[in-house]
Design an enzyme around this catalytic site. Structure first.
Site, PDB file in Angstrom:
ATOM      1  CG  ASN A  17     -10.136  44.329  52.035  1.00 36.82           C
ATOM      2  OD1 ASN A  17     -11.562  44.291  52.113  1.00 36.82           O
ATOM      3  ND2 ASN A  17      -9.335  44.347  52.319  1.00 36.82           N
ATOM      4  CG  ASP A  20      -6.680  38.462  48.204  1.00 34.88           C
ATOM      5  OD1 ASP A  20      -6.350  38.002  49.087  1.00 34.88           O
ATOM      6  OD2 ASP A  20      -8.204  38.456  49.011  1.00 34.88           O
ATOM      7  CE1 TYR A 190      -7.163  46.912  54.706  1.00 35.28           C
ATOM      8  CE2 TYR A 190      -5.782  47.509  55.608  1.00 35.28           C
ATOM      9  CZ  TYR A 190      -5.870  46.669  54.002  1.00 35.28           C
ATOM     10  OH  TYR A 190      -5.616  46.353  52.989  1.00 35.28           O
ATOM     11  CD  GLN A 236      -4.141  46.208  39.378  1.00 38.22           C
ATOM     12  OE1 GLN A 236      -4.266  45.505  38.328  1.00 38.22           O
ATOM     13  NE2 GLN A 236      -3.926  45.537  39.844  1.00 38.22           N
ATOM     14  NE  ARG A 252      -7.338  48.852  50.965  1.00 34.85           N
ATOM     15  CZ  ARG A 252      -8.659  48.706  51.009  1.00 34.85           C
ATOM     16  NH1 ARG A 252      -9.439  49.663  51.794  1.00 34.85           N
ATOM     17  NH2 ARG A 252      -9.415  48.264  50.460  1.00 34.85           N
ATOM     18  N   GLY A 253      -2.778  47.634  52.573  1.00 35.00           N
ATOM     19  CA  GLY A 253      -2.547  46.456  52.107  1.00 35.00           C
ATOM     20  C   GLY A 253      -1.184  46.082  51.735  1.00 35.00           C
ATOM     21  CD  GLU A 254       1.371  41.793  49.107  1.00 36.00           C
ATOM     22  OE1 GLU A 254       0.954  41.319  49.886  1.00 36.00           O
ATOM     23  OE2 GLU A 254       1.398  41.308  48.403  1.00 36.00           O
ATOM     24  CB  SER A 256      -3.130  50.014  46.796  1.00 40.34           C
ATOM     25  OG  SER A 256      -2.986  50.719  48.217  1.00 40.34           O
TER      26      SER A 256
HETATM   27  O1  TRH Z   1      -7.571  45.780  48.958  1.00 36.26           O
HETATM   28  P1  TRH Z   1      -6.660  46.176  50.267  1.00 36.26           P
HETATM   29  O2  TRH Z   1      -7.092  46.241  51.452  1.00 36.26           O
HETATM   30  O3  TRH Z   1      -6.259  44.122  49.843  1.00 36.26           O
HETATM   31  C1  TRH Z   1      -5.751  43.282  51.273  1.00 36.26           C
HETATM   32  C2  TRH Z   1      -4.119  42.950  51.290  1.00 36.26           C
HETATM   33  O4  TRH Z   1      -3.871  42.968  49.877  1.00 36.26           O
HETATM   34  C3  TRH Z   1      -3.910  42.789  51.766  1.00 36.26           C
HETATM   35  O5  TRH Z   1      -2.631  42.513  52.399  1.00 36.26           O
HETATM   36  C4  TRH Z   1      -4.750  41.307  51.515  1.00 36.26           C
HETATM   37  O6  TRH Z   1      -4.782  40.705  53.138  1.00 36.26           O
HETATM   38  C5  TRH Z   1      -5.950  41.087  52.135  1.00 36.26           C
HETATM   39  O7  TRH Z   1      -6.014  42.430  51.090  1.00 36.26           O
HETATM   40  C6  TRH Z   1      -6.871  40.531  51.583  1.00 36.26           C
HETATM   41  O8  TRH Z   1      -5.584  46.355  49.739  1.00 36.26           O
HETATM   42  P2  TRH Z   1      -4.407  46.257  48.353  1.00 36.26           P
HETATM   43  O9  TRH Z   1      -3.387  45.287  48.170  1.00 36.26           O
HETATM   44  O10 TRH Z   1      -3.561  47.720  48.055  1.00 36.26           O
HETATM   45  O11 TRH Z   1      -5.679  46.524  46.693  1.00 36.26           O
HETATM   46  C7  TRH Z   1      -5.945  47.273  46.228  1.00 36.26           C
HETATM   47  C8  TRH Z   1      -5.918  47.008  44.931  1.00 36.26           C
HETATM   48  O12 TRH Z   1      -7.104  47.493  44.553  1.00 36.26           O
HETATM   49  C9  TRH Z   1      -4.815  47.715  44.356  1.00 36.26           C
HETATM   50  O13 TRH Z   1      -4.535  47.349  43.465  1.00 36.26           O
HETATM   51  C10 TRH Z   1      -5.519  48.874  43.694  1.00 36.26           C
HETATM   52  C11 TRH Z   1      -6.824  49.158  43.300  1.00 36.26           C
HETATM   53  N1  TRH Z   1      -6.892  49.879  43.402  1.00 36.26           N
HETATM   54  C12 TRH Z   1      -7.915  50.778  42.097  1.00 36.26           C
HETATM   55  O14 TRH Z   1      -7.783  49.875  41.111  1.00 36.26           O
HETATM   56  N2  TRH Z   1      -8.425  51.694  41.892  1.00 36.26           N
HETATM   57  C13 TRH Z   1      -8.434  52.687  43.485  1.00 36.26           C
HETATM   58  O15 TRH Z   1      -8.983  53.487  42.810  1.00 36.26           O
HETATM   59  C14 TRH Z   1      -7.448  52.529  44.051  1.00 36.26           C
HETATM   60  C15 TRH Z   1      -8.212  52.809  45.584  1.00 36.26           C
HETATM   61  C16 TRH Z   1      -7.221  50.627  44.610  1.00 36.26           C
END
Ligand code: TRH
Length: 350
Positions: A17, A20, A190, A236, A252-254, A256
């Site tokens: 994803n 990280d 997800y 981002q 989701r995740g961390e 966002s």
């Molecule tokens: O992508 P993720 O599912 O990341 C996950 C979690 O961090 C999880 O805890 C970890 O174990 C795993 O990765 C490896 O969800 P997260 O954390 O929200 O990260 C998404 C990133 O994407 C966040 O920085 C926001 C960004 N984003 C954009 O920049 N543009 C977009 O249009 C969207 C939808 C998200």
């Protein structure tokens, strides 16, 4: 004490994803922009970073590909004063040996995952001496409460939000202007078996619903009272704009999940699923500390696989969620942000 800019190496292994890369970039950029550090981000897969930050080559962080085979020997002078390994990703052994050969060993941190569990404050900052080298690693835990490492939040966040032009944002993405009787929802989750039923409930709802799906390849469509819009995956820093423009955000995740809290709008969290349902405890821990936890609990649990998501019930509670969401954001924003705490932690040890 050192007078030249602090040099920091951040190591990031992309597991899956965007999280990280997203968290590491955010921290790296803040350390460079706001604290004047010289930051290198070693990342083993640049693809997610390119999507998050298409112009990352413009700085202020030096992005380097973490090679599969690390060059040896690595010189002590090529190590950071501060070394951050994100999410226990294991710094290359040649680099660790070089760290140990410095006259003054670097401050070495393992940046952990975010959790609201009560043990976090007790573990934040704990040190682990290396069994064979004169090095100490510290555990740096993000968190929501005093005694943890805090949350990532840029200094100019409020300023950016004040300058946000929602009408222009809506125009840019072909969305109608905001209307009081319509509910605008962003959806980033997800794959979720609860989604089809929720879409049916939205289509049948008496209030028109506009669903914005960043990064979705599905065609824009209307089903009953539901209008679904596919949006591009936003850079981002622009993802915040989407959260600001919506009445309700599914995250989701961390990263966002944290951004939704800064946006101070009602949100629904799809937690990263873990083996043995370990994530359930984390979800519950957050609901316990959040002032709206009781009102959020059943819908959030259903969205995370426990029970059936009652949209009508949740929608009826939405107006009451605004105040506790804002109060929560205010409490969090009054505490020092993660980058500031990390800088303080390192300066005390350099
Ligand atoms: O992508 P993720 O599912 O990341 C996950 C979690 O961090 C999880 O805890 C970890 O174990 C795993 O990765 C490896 O969800 P997260 O954390 O929200 O990260 C998404 C990133 O994407 C966040 O920085 C926001 C960004 N984003 C954009 O920049 N543009 C977009 O249009 C969207 C939808 C998200």
């Amino acid at each position: 004490m050192i007078n030249k800019p602090i040099h920091c190496d951040i190591f990031c292994a992309v597991v899956d994803n965007f999280g990280d890369a997203g968290v590491c970039w955010r921290l790296a950029r803040q350390l460079a922009d706001e604290h004047g550090w010289r930051v290198r981000l070693w990342i083993d897969d640049v693809a997610p970073l390119r999507q998050l930050v298409p112009d990352h080559a413009a700085g202020p962080v030096e992005v380097r590909v973490w090679p599969a085979t690390w060059p040896t020997p690595w010189l002590a002078v090529d190590c950071g004063d501060v070394v951050v390994e994100a999410f226990a990703c294991a710094v290359p052994s040649a680099y660790v040996e070089a760290m140990a050969s410095r006259t003054r060993p670097p401050v070495w941190l393992n940046l952990e995952y975010l959790s609201a569990e009560s043990w976090v404050a007790g573990c934040h900052g704990l040190s682990s001496p290396n069994p064979s080298l004169p090095l100490v690693k510290h555990f740096f835990f993000p968190g929501f409460v005093p005694g943890t490492g805090g949350l990532l939040r840029e200094r100019n966040y409020d300023e950016r939000r004040k300058a946000f032009d929602e009408a222009a944002f809506r125009d840019e993405f072909g969305l109608p202007q905001e209307s009081t009787h319509e509910l605008t929802i962003s959806l980033f989750s997800y794959p979720n078996p609860a989604l089809p039923e929720l879409m049916r409930a939205w289509a049948a709802s008496s209030q028109p619903i506009r669903l914005l799906r960043p990064g979705s390849r599905e065609a824009t469509q209307t089903i009953g009272n539901l209008s679904v819009h596919a949006l591009p995956f936003l850079p981002q820093f622009r993802y915040d704009e989407l959260l600001w423009a919506c009445d309700l955000n599914f995250v989701r995740g961390e990263d966002s999940f944290v951004r939704a809290q800064w946006a101070a709008k009602p949100f629904v969290w799809h937690i990263y699923p873990q083996a043995g349902d370990a994530h359930r405890k984390k979800l519950d821990a957050f609901l316990v500390i959040h002032p709206a936890g009781t009102q959020l609990r059943t819908f959030w649990q259903a969205w995370n696989g426990q029970g059936t998501a009652d949209w009508a019930g949740f929608a009826a509670r939405l107006p009451d969620l605004k105040a506790p969401m804002q109060a929560w954001t205010k409490t969090l924003a009054a505490c020092p942000d993660l980058a500031t705490r990390l800088v303080q932690f390192c300066i005390e040890r350099l």
